[in-house]
Design an enzyme around this catalytic site. Structure first.
Site, short mmCIF file in Angstrom:
data_model
loop_
_atom_site.label_atom_id
_atom_site.label_comp_id
_atom_site.label_asym_id
_atom_site.label_seq_id
_atom_site.Cartn_x
_atom_site.Cartn_y
_atom_site.Cartn_z
N GLN A 138 -60.64 -26.29 3.86
CA GLN A 138 -60.26 -26.47 5.21
C GLN A 138 -59.00 -26.68 5.57
O GLN A 138 -58.49 -27.36 6.29
CB GLN A 138 -61.02 -27.99 5.50
CG GLN A 138 -62.46 -27.82 5.57
CD GLN A 138 -63.12 -27.15 6.81
OE1 GLN A 138 -62.48 -26.88 7.64
NE2 GLN A 138 -64.17 -26.32 6.47
N SER A 139 -58.42 -25.60 5.22
CA SER A 139 -56.80 -25.50 5.46
C SER A 139 -56.60 -24.98 6.94
O SER A 139 -56.89 -23.97 7.55
CB SER A 139 -56.26 -24.50 4.63
OG SER A 139 -54.93 -23.85 4.94
#
Length: 340
Positions: A75-76
């Site tokens: 979930q960068s």
């Protein structure tokens, strides 16, 4: 400091707003709390990486890159903003995403930032948790080069001296906003992870002798390692600016007591902080960075480390897109409250 001598692509929506949080200030009954809205930088819901990418992607363009590659957690926020910036410039983007949480929730693995990565046209490659992501990135880049592509690689978080210039610029911008309003800030607080945001802010603040202490709230590494990483990068950034030695080790302070079980795993106080900002101020934080940063800020106020009569600026690093990957964390918190 004359930042115009460094290549830059002006895509961020700047300056970002500086707002007083009246209801949060009253709720906590301590210092006057302000927020620097770096969730409002534009490009695919905004966030702190856009400032860094203005300098990094300009360097890529100067180098004639056709493909930009980077890496981060599943979930960068950085990956999402890199994909958006690449789309804007017409470059191909390839992203390596590391599984740092072990979550198999379909929303975590396919919604939120991952969904946006793909919407922006990026190709995505998964990596096991604990991988040497720098080595994996270089290996993937080399495969592209062997196929004849001109590749530019960006480290995780955009955190190198070039990327940190974005937060040198933010330090100048914030101090200018404070000056224009006649506001003296006693502390700046922000989340710190890959080190570039905190390092750039420190280099910028020290370069102009701002005299405002900066506290980083760690989201991953232990205190000793986090501070060492930030100091190394801040010193390198100051050297790039042409003012080596302005950053001292004592300028770098990180509180890593709010990490919890690990990177990307929100604690109870993370969820509380997100709810407080949403319900009191209509501002969305994320469960990985800004939520933990805000949890640290709130706890410091409650414990009297930040006192009534002081003025605190919380730098919001963005990341609200990740909320949609963490719906189960909020459902579990709500169920716990009902059960109690």
């Amino acid at each position: 400091m004359h930042l115009a001598r460094f290549p830059r692509i002006f895509l961020a929506h700047l300056p970002t707003p500086l707002e007083r949080l009246d209801r949060l200030t009253r709720e906590l009954g301590g210092p006057e709390i302000w927020i620097k809205r770096d969730d409002c930088t534009g490009l695919s819901t905004g966030g702190n990486k856009t400032r860094k990418l203005e300098f990094l992607m300009a360097e890529a363009e100067v180098a004639g890159a056709e493909v930009v590659m980077t890496q981060g957690a599943i979930q960068s926020n950085h990956a999402r903003q890199t994909a958006a910036f690449a789309a804007k410039l017409g470059m191909r983007c390839h992203i390596l995403l590391e599984d740092r949480t072990g979550s198999t929730d379909p929303n975590y693995t396919g919604n939120g930032n991952v969904l946006l990565d793909r919407l922006h046209g990026a190709t995505v490659e998964g990596c096991a948790g604990g991988s040497d992501m720098n080595a994996a990135l270089e290996a993937a880049a080399e495969r592209q080069r062997q196929q004849g592509a001109k590749v530019y690689t960006i480290p995780g978080g955009g955190s190198n001296p070039t990327g940190a210039l974005g937060y040198v610029n933010c330090a100048f911008e914030l101090v200018g906003q404070l000056n224009d309003r006649g506001l003296a800030a006693d502390h700046i607080v922000t989340a710190t992870g890959s080190a570039g945001t905190q390092a750039g802010l420190i280099a910028g603040l020290q370069a102009i002798n701002a005299g405002i202490p900066l506290l980083g709230i760690g989201v991953r590494a232990p205190k000793e390692r986090q501070e060492a990483n930030v100091f190394t990068l801040a010193a390198a950034t100051a050297e790039k600016l042409g003012c080596p030695g302005v950053v001292e080790r004592a300028d770098v302070v990180a509180d890593c007591d709010y990490v919890g079980e690990g990177y990307g795993i929100p604690r109870t106080d993370t969820i509380e902080a997100i709810r407080m900002f949403a319900e009191l101020e209509g501002i969305l934080l994320d469960p990985v960075y800004s939520g933990k940063g805000a949890a640290g800020l709130i706890d410091h106020v409650r414990k009297g480390r930040f006192r009534k009569g002081e003025r605190i600026v919380f730098l919001h690093t963005g990341g609200a897109a990740a909320l949609f990957a963490y719906d189960s964390a909020f459902s579990e918190a709500a169920a716990a409250v009902v059960a109690a």
